[in-house]
Design a protein around this motif. Structure first.
Motif, PDB file in Angstrom:
ATOM      1  N   VAL A  83     -14.423   0.737 -37.692  1.00 59.98           N
ATOM      2  CA  VAL A  83     -13.566   1.192 -36.596  1.00 59.98           C
ATOM      3  C   VAL A  83     -14.355   1.972 -35.552  1.00 59.98           C
ATOM      4  O   VAL A  83     -14.115   1.815 -34.349  1.00 59.98           O
ATOM      5  CB  VAL A  83     -12.395   2.022 -37.151  1.00 59.98           C
ATOM      6  N   VAL A  84     -15.311   2.787 -35.987  1.00 55.54           N
ATOM      7  CA  VAL A  84     -16.095   3.564 -35.021  1.00 55.54           C
ATOM      8  C   VAL A  84     -16.942   2.643 -34.149  1.00 55.54           C
ATOM      9  O   VAL A  84     -17.148   2.908 -32.967  1.00 55.54           O
ATOM     10  CB  VAL A  84     -16.963   4.612 -35.747  1.00 55.54           C
ATOM     11  N   GLY A  85     -17.407   1.557 -34.705  1.00 59.85           N
ATOM     12  CA  GLY A  85     -18.241   0.641 -33.939  1.00 59.85           C
ATOM     13  C   GLY A  85     -17.471  -0.411 -33.159  1.00 59.85           C
ATOM     14  O   GLY A  85     -18.073  -1.237 -32.475  1.00 59.85           O
ATOM     15  N   GLU A  86     -16.163  -0.404 -33.238  1.00 59.03           N
ATOM     16  CA  GLU A  86     -15.359  -1.450 -32.602  1.00 59.03           C
ATOM     17  C   GLU A  86     -15.160  -1.165 -31.112  1.00 59.03           C
ATOM     18  O   GLU A  86     -14.673  -0.115 -30.726  1.00 59.03           O
ATOM     19  CB  GLU A  86     -13.995  -1.557 -33.287  1.00 59.03           C
ATOM     20  N   PHE A  87     -15.544  -2.119 -30.303  1.00 59.03           N
ATOM     21  CA  PHE A  87     -15.393  -2.020 -28.853  1.00 59.03           C
ATOM     22  C   PHE A  87     -14.466  -3.108 -28.316  1.00 59.03           C
ATOM     23  O   PHE A  87     -13.663  -2.874 -27.418  1.00 59.03           O
ATOM     24  CB  PHE A  87     -16.769  -2.143 -28.186  1.00 59.03           C
ATOM     25  N   THR A  88     -14.553  -4.278 -28.876  1.00 54.10           N
ATOM     26  CA  THR A  88     -13.898  -5.452 -28.310  1.00 54.10           C
ATOM     27  C   THR A  88     -12.389  -5.332 -28.288  1.00 54.10           C
ATOM     28  O   THR A  88     -11.750  -5.607 -27.266  1.00 54.10           O
ATOM     29  CB  THR A  88     -14.307  -6.710 -29.098  1.00 54.10           C
ATOM     30  N   MET A  89     -11.791  -4.940 -29.398  1.00 54.43           N
ATOM     31  CA  MET A  89     -10.328  -4.863 -29.462  1.00 54.43           C
ATOM     32  C   MET A  89      -9.775  -3.846 -28.469  1.00 54.43           C
ATOM     33  O   MET A  89      -8.789  -4.107 -27.797  1.00 54.43           O
ATOM     34  CB  MET A  89      -9.865  -4.499 -30.877  1.00 54.43           C
ATOM     35  N   ALA A  90     -10.409  -2.693 -28.395  1.00 50.55           N
ATOM     36  CA  ALA A  90      -9.928  -1.666 -27.469  1.00 50.55           C
ATOM     37  C   ALA A  90     -10.089  -2.128 -26.022  1.00 50.55           C
ATOM     38  O   ALA A  90      -9.214  -1.886 -25.185  1.00 50.55           O
ATOM     39  CB  ALA A  90     -10.684  -0.365 -27.692  1.00 50.55           C
ATOM     40  N   PHE A  98     -13.227   6.026 -27.112  1.00 53.62           N
ATOM     41  CA  PHE A  98     -14.518   6.632 -26.816  1.00 53.62           C
ATOM     42  C   PHE A  98     -15.569   5.574 -26.507  1.00 53.62           C
ATOM     43  O   PHE A  98     -16.389   5.747 -25.603  1.00 53.62           O
ATOM     44  CB  PHE A  98     -14.952   7.513 -27.993  1.00 53.62           C
ATOM     45  N   GLN A  99     -15.527   4.451 -27.226  1.00 53.93           N
ATOM     46  CA  GLN A  99     -16.497   3.386 -26.991  1.00 53.93           C
ATOM     47  C   GLN A  99     -16.314   2.772 -25.600  1.00 53.93           C
ATOM     48  O   GLN A  99     -17.288   2.492 -24.898  1.00 53.93           O
ATOM     49  CB  GLN A  99     -16.363   2.291 -28.054  1.00 53.93           C
ATOM     50  N   VAL A 100     -15.077   2.550 -25.214  1.00 50.88           N
ATOM     51  CA  VAL A 100     -14.795   1.989 -23.880  1.00 50.88           C
ATOM     52  C   VAL A 100     -15.202   2.998 -22.804  1.00 50.88           C
ATOM     53  O   VAL A 100     -15.751   2.624 -21.765  1.00 50.88           O
ATOM     54  CB  VAL A 100     -13.303   1.596 -23.767  1.00 50.88           C
ATOM     55  N   TRP A 101     -14.948   4.272 -23.045  1.00 51.28           N
ATOM     56  CA  TRP A 101     -15.328   5.298 -22.081  1.00 51.28           C
ATOM     57  C   TRP A 101     -16.849   5.341 -21.909  1.00 51.28           C
ATOM     58  O   TRP A 101     -17.351   5.486 -20.790  1.00 51.28           O
ATOM     59  CB  TRP A 101     -14.812   6.662 -22.533  1.00 51.28           C
ATOM     60  N   ILE A 102     -17.590   5.206 -23.019  1.00 50.05           N
ATOM     61  CA  ILE A 102     -19.057   5.181 -22.926  1.00 50.05           C
ATOM     62  C   ILE A 102     -19.508   3.996 -22.087  1.00 50.05           C
ATOM     63  O   ILE A 102     -20.394   4.127 -21.231  1.00 50.05           O
ATOM     64  CB  ILE A 102     -19.700   5.141 -24.331  1.00 50.05           C
ATOM     65  N   TYR A 103     -18.902   2.852 -22.291  1.00 49.81           N
ATOM     66  CA  TYR A 103     -19.263   1.668 -21.513  1.00 49.81           C
ATOM     67  C   TYR A 103     -18.951   1.871 -20.030  1.00 49.81           C
ATOM     68  O   TYR A 103     -19.768   1.541 -19.160  1.00 49.81           O
ATOM     69  CB  TYR A 103     -18.519   0.445 -22.042  1.00 49.81           C
ATOM     70  N   LEU A 118     -25.324   9.284 -28.416  1.00 54.08           N
ATOM     71  CA  LEU A 118     -25.991  10.080 -29.447  1.00 54.08           C
ATOM     72  C   LEU A 118     -25.014  11.035 -30.132  1.00 54.08           C
ATOM     73  O   LEU A 118     -25.056  11.215 -31.349  1.00 54.08           O
ATOM     74  CB  LEU A 118     -27.157  10.865 -28.849  1.00 54.08           C
ATOM     75  N   LEU A 119     -24.125  11.628 -29.353  1.00 52.57           N
ATOM     76  CA  LEU A 119     -23.101  12.502 -29.927  1.00 52.57           C
ATOM     77  C   LEU A 119     -22.207  11.710 -30.883  1.00 52.57           C
ATOM     78  O   LEU A 119     -21.907  12.170 -31.990  1.00 52.57           O
ATOM     79  CB  LEU A 119     -22.256  13.140 -28.825  1.00 52.57           C
ATOM     80  N   ALA A 120     -21.809  10.518 -30.480  1.00 55.16           N
ATOM     81  CA  ALA A 120     -20.971   9.667 -31.343  1.00 55.16           C
ATOM     82  C   ALA A 120     -21.721   9.311 -32.615  1.00 55.16           C
ATOM     83  O   ALA A 120     -21.132   9.284 -33.702  1.00 55.16           O
ATOM     84  CB  ALA A 120     -20.563   8.407 -30.588  1.00 55.16           C
ATOM     85  N   PHE A 121     -23.013   9.032 -32.499  1.00 55.69           N
ATOM     86  CA  PHE A 121     -23.816   8.711 -33.678  1.00 55.69           C
ATOM     87  C   PHE A 121     -23.837   9.870 -34.657  1.00 55.69           C
ATOM     88  O   PHE A 121     -23.612   9.691 -35.863  1.00 55.69           O
ATOM     89  CB  PHE A 121     -25.238   8.330 -33.273  1.00 55.69           C
TER      90      PHE A 121
END
Length: 155
Positions: A83-90, A98-103, A118-121
């Protein structure tokens, strides 16, 4: 196909994203629980608990869950990692995680995006280490008792 879901109030909401994450993580959690269930003789220990007067809730909480603890924690680690690594569904659901915001931030400022990554990692690392720490070894005293019981049994 995700955005063509009915009812329409579910579109582009965190509820739809949560359902998708559950469906995405379910096979990983199932496999870890299945391996734990196959390693334990569930029928025998459940019958033993019931014969000693334990109800179904007591049997589940005090007998089965401790025996399935490793599988539950492994499933939790896998679910969190997926779930933390999921970008596509969101991104497809048009929900800003958070992943979409980083992108999106990477388009404007690469430094902020890199720092957020890095913070997310590190947050994910601490979260996963916390889950793994729940499965701590029992300690030397319990280990010595187990070894003594095995020695007595072999004599």
């Amino acid at each position: 196909g995700v955005l063509e879901v009915d009812p329409t109030w579910l579109k582009s909401t965190p509820y739809l994203l949560s359902l998708e994450y559950v469906m995405l993580a379910m096979p990983y959690v199932y496999r870890s629980l299945d391996a734990s269930l196959r390693a334990v003789d569930v029928k025998s220990i459940a019958e033993a608990s019931r014969s000693l007067g334990g109800g179904w809730a007591t049997t589940l909480v005090r007998v089965l869950v401790p025996n399935l603890r490793t599988g539950l924690l492994a499933g939790a680690v896998l679910a969190v990692a997926v779930v933390v690594g999921e970008f596509t569904m969101a991104s497809l659901d048009q929900v800003v995680t958070f992943q979409v915001w980083i992108y999106d931030t990477n388009q404007d400022s690469a430094w902020v995006s890199t720092a957020a990554s890095l913070l997310a990692f590190f947050v994910t690392l601490v979260l996963l280490l916390g889950i793994v720490a729940l499965e701590r070894p029992r300690g030397r005293r319990a280990l010595r008792q187990d070894v003594a019981a095995v020695r007595l049994g072999s004599q």
